[in-house]
Motif scaffolding. Structure first.
Motif, short mmCIF file in Angstrom:
data_model
loop_
_atom_site.label_atom_id
_atom_site.label_comp_id
_atom_site.label_asym_id
_atom_site.label_seq_id
_atom_site.Cartn_x
_atom_site.Cartn_y
_atom_site.Cartn_z
N TYR A 72 43.70 31.44 28.33
CA TYR A 72 42.93 31.21 29.55
C TYR A 72 42.70 29.72 29.77
O TYR A 72 42.64 28.94 28.82
CB TYR A 72 41.58 31.93 29.50
CG TYR A 72 41.70 33.43 29.41
CD1 TYR A 72 42.18 34.17 30.50
CD2 TYR A 72 41.32 34.13 28.26
CE1 TYR A 72 42.29 35.55 30.42
CE2 TYR A 72 41.42 35.51 28.18
CZ TYR A 72 41.91 36.21 29.26
OH TYR A 72 42.03 37.57 29.19
N LEU A 73 42.54 29.35 31.04
CA LEU A 73 42.27 27.97 31.39
C LEU A 73 40.85 27.58 30.99
O LEU A 73 39.94 28.43 30.98
CB LEU A 73 42.44 27.76 32.89
CG LEU A 73 43.86 27.92 33.45
CD1 LEU A 73 43.83 27.84 34.98
CD2 LEU A 73 44.78 26.87 32.90
N PRO A 74 40.61 26.32 30.65
CA PRO A 74 39.25 25.89 30.31
C PRO A 74 38.24 26.16 31.43
O PRO A 74 37.10 26.53 31.15
CB PRO A 74 39.42 24.39 30.05
CG PRO A 74 40.83 24.24 29.62
CD PRO A 74 41.60 25.25 30.40
N ALA A 75 38.64 25.95 32.68
CA ALA A 75 37.72 26.21 33.79
C ALA A 75 37.38 27.69 33.88
O ALA A 75 36.25 28.05 34.27
CB ALA A 75 38.33 25.72 35.10
N GLN A 76 38.32 28.56 33.55
CA GLN A 76 38.04 30.00 33.56
C GLN A 76 37.07 30.39 32.47
O GLN A 76 36.16 31.19 32.69
CB GLN A 76 39.35 30.77 33.43
CG GLN A 76 40.30 30.61 34.59
CD GLN A 76 41.66 31.26 34.35
OE1 GLN A 76 42.03 31.53 33.21
NE2 GLN A 76 42.40 31.51 35.42
N LEU A 77 37.24 29.83 31.28
CA LEU A 77 36.31 30.10 30.17
C LEU A 77 34.91 29.62 30.50
O LEU A 77 33.92 30.32 30.25
CB LEU A 77 36.82 29.44 28.89
CG LEU A 77 38.15 29.96 28.33
CD1 LEU A 77 38.61 29.07 27.17
CD2 LEU A 77 38.01 31.39 27.87
N CYS A 94 41.56 34.26 23.55
CA CYS A 94 41.08 33.35 24.60
C CYS A 94 41.95 32.12 24.76
O CYS A 94 41.70 31.31 25.66
CB CYS A 94 39.64 32.92 24.30
SG CYS A 94 38.42 34.25 24.46
N VAL A 95 42.97 31.94 23.93
CA VAL A 95 43.79 30.73 24.01
C VAL A 95 44.70 30.74 25.23
O VAL A 95 45.29 29.71 25.57
CB VAL A 95 44.64 30.57 22.73
CG1 VAL A 95 43.74 30.43 21.51
CG2 VAL A 95 45.61 31.73 22.57
N ILE A 148 37.44 37.92 30.68
CA ILE A 148 36.86 36.94 29.75
C ILE A 148 35.41 37.28 29.45
O ILE A 148 34.96 37.16 28.30
CB ILE A 148 36.98 35.52 30.34
CG1 ILE A 148 38.44 35.18 30.63
CG2 ILE A 148 36.39 34.49 29.38
CD1 ILE A 148 38.62 33.85 31.33
N MET A 149 34.68 37.70 30.45
CA MET A 149 33.28 38.07 30.23
C MET A 149 33.17 39.26 29.28
O MET A 149 32.23 39.33 28.48
CB MET A 149 32.62 38.37 31.57
CG MET A 149 32.46 37.16 32.47
SD MET A 149 31.88 37.58 34.14
CE MET A 149 30.28 38.27 33.80
N GLN A 150 34.11 40.17 29.34
CA GLN A 150 34.09 41.30 28.40
C GLN A 150 34.29 40.84 26.97
O GLN A 150 33.62 41.33 26.04
CB GLN A 150 35.18 42.30 28.79
CG GLN A 150 34.90 43.07 30.08
CD GLN A 150 36.04 44.01 30.44
OE1 GLN A 150 37.10 44.00 29.82
NE2 GLN A 150 35.82 44.84 31.44
N VAL A 151 35.21 39.90 26.77
CA VAL A 151 35.43 39.37 25.42
C VAL A 151 34.17 38.67 24.92
O VAL A 151 33.76 38.85 23.76
CB VAL A 151 36.63 38.39 25.43
CG1 VAL A 151 36.79 37.74 24.07
CG2 VAL A 151 37.91 39.12 25.82
N LEU A 199 31.52 30.94 20.99
CA LEU A 199 31.99 32.18 20.38
C LEU A 199 33.45 32.45 20.71
O LEU A 199 34.16 33.10 19.93
CB LEU A 199 31.12 33.36 20.85
CG LEU A 199 29.72 33.48 20.27
CD1 LEU A 199 28.98 34.65 20.90
CD2 LEU A 199 29.76 33.62 18.75
N CYS A 200 33.91 31.94 21.84
CA CYS A 200 35.31 32.15 22.22
C CYS A 200 36.27 31.42 21.29
O CYS A 200 37.45 31.77 21.24
CB CYS A 200 35.54 31.68 23.66
SG CYS A 200 34.80 32.75 24.90
#
Length: 404
Positions: free
Chosen positions: A310-315, A307-308, A356-359, A300-301
């Motif tokens: 943010y780091l992949p590990a953070q996502l 979301c672009v 990120i969790m909010q998004v 969904l991100c």
């Protein structure tokens, strides 16, 4: 499609005819060792040693890499403080004085100091097993080197800001990505292909000017380039043109491909967040349903332009955290210990993780009512455990203290 400048493409995903679509790859295929794809002549591309007996003899005399007392490792650069790297003494216990970067990240975890000191060593052992089981590499002894390179290289996979060039909007981009997800599903491509295609699209939009009428052609071209890098079997260009109702010719398609590759200078590397997600889930001993939910939230991100940055590990870490909150499975001491080890991969502050969790929670709550429903339909099948239909998703923002 007409409102956003995209042509009237063929119908791909129909919620009423979900069973007729090609089946989505099962979680067993994702978690099991990947079958090496063969060449047309049947010969595998995996390099074979010249003398297998000599290679086996050398491996038997080698000690595991984490118990060597003379390991020399390159220290992480100052800009790569997120890298989890360390050297070890004779007993195989990490040297705390050389791991300030690691321990500073672990200070936020509420645990005994002795357990905190053991985490880097435990993570290394678990990472070697996880990469081998997931089929992400050939030789298990290089697992930690590969993981360290992933942590460093992911810094190149983010964009400085989420602003789109005019005249494009977030809604236009979301509709295009949603259609690319349908095309990706029709050809049954791997997940790495989808994440790479969207990554190339995000970069291409910021590298050169493209008209609204050519936006759909740009998206399909990025998907085709990603498939060239990740897949063995490629669709014909005529098939891709057919899916766009033959609005563009083969000559226009090839011209756009040259334009994209030239603008990106043939730099096609991407460290997809799905790799971090699968590694963390395997180390944390997450159930199949939690992994399915995390993959749904992560996909969904792709529709969310913010979301672009943010780091992949953070996502990946945010998706796994939120999936555990939504599923609410009973936890045991063993699972909590495994989760503590896996949490060390999720770099960044708690505020970043919460943002990120909010998004993700907001996107999941309105996914069923949005115009872009490809991901929702995709994860509503029995193959994906119908995670997009989970009743807790409608109130997911409430789990984070947001208004639904």
């Amino acid at each position: 499609m007409a409102r956003t400048g995209l042509c009237d493409s063929r119908t791909l995903l129909d919620p009423k005819k979900t069973e007729e679509r090609p089946p989505l790859r099962t979680w067993a295929n994702t978690y099991g060792p990947r079958e090496r794809r063969s060449c047309p002549d049947g010969d595998e591309r995996r390099p074979q040693p010249r003398d297998k007996r000599i290679t086996d003899h050398k491996r038997e005399n080698q000690n595991p890499r984490w118990v060597r007392d003379t390991v020399q490792r390159l220290p992480p650069c100052a800009e790569d403080e997120i890298i989890i790297d360390y050297s070890q003494n004779d007993l195989g216990t990490p040297d705390c004085f050389e791991q300030e970067a690691v321990l500073s990240h672990l200070q936020i975890l509420q645990m005994a100091p002795s357990l905190r000191d053991m985490l880097p060593g435990l993570l290394r052992k678990e990472m070697e097993v996880a990469m081998d089981k997931l089929g992400l590499l050939y030789d298990q002894s290089y697992a930690w080197d590969v993981f360290s390179d992933m942590m460093r290289s992911q810094l190149r996979c983010t964009l400085p800001n989420a602003e789109l060039p005019r005249p494009f909007s977030e809604n236009t981009r979301a509709i295009l990505v949603d259609w690319l997800i349908q095309v990706h599903e029709v050809f049954n491509f791997s997940e790495e292909t989808l994440y790479l295609a969207v990554h190339l699209l995000n970069r291409a939009l910021r590298c050169f000017k493209v008209s609204v009428s050519s936006l759909q052609l740009l998206g399909v071209t990025c998907l085709f380039i990603a498939a060239k890098k990740e897949e063995c079997l490629l669709p014909e260009i005529s098939e891709l043109c057919y899916l766009m109702a033959n609005t563009y010719s083969k000559k226009q398609f090839l011209r756009m491909e040259r334009r994209v590759l030239g603008a990106l200078k043939f730099e096609l590397y991407n460290c997809p967040p799905i790799h971090f997600l699968l590694l963390s889930a395997y180390i944390a001993r997450c159930s199949d349903k939690v992994v399915c939910m995390a993959r749904y939230l992560l996909e969904l991100c792709l529709l969310e332009g913010q979301c672009v940055v943010y780091l992949p590990a953070q996502l990946a870490g945010a998706a796994l955290h939120l999936a555990r909150k939504i599923i609410k499975e009973p936890q045991s001491p063993e699972s909590e210990s495994a989760w503590c080890i896996a949490s060390t991969i999720h770099v960044g502050s708690e505020a970043t993780l919460h943002s990120i969790m909010q998004v993700m929670a907001t996107a999941a709550a309105r996914a069923s009512s949005r115009e872009t429903r490809a991901t929702f339909v995709k994860f509503s099948t029995s193959a994906t455990l119908q995670v997009s239909l989970h009743p807790a998703l409608s109130s997911a923002p409430c789990l984070l203290g947001l208004q639904s």
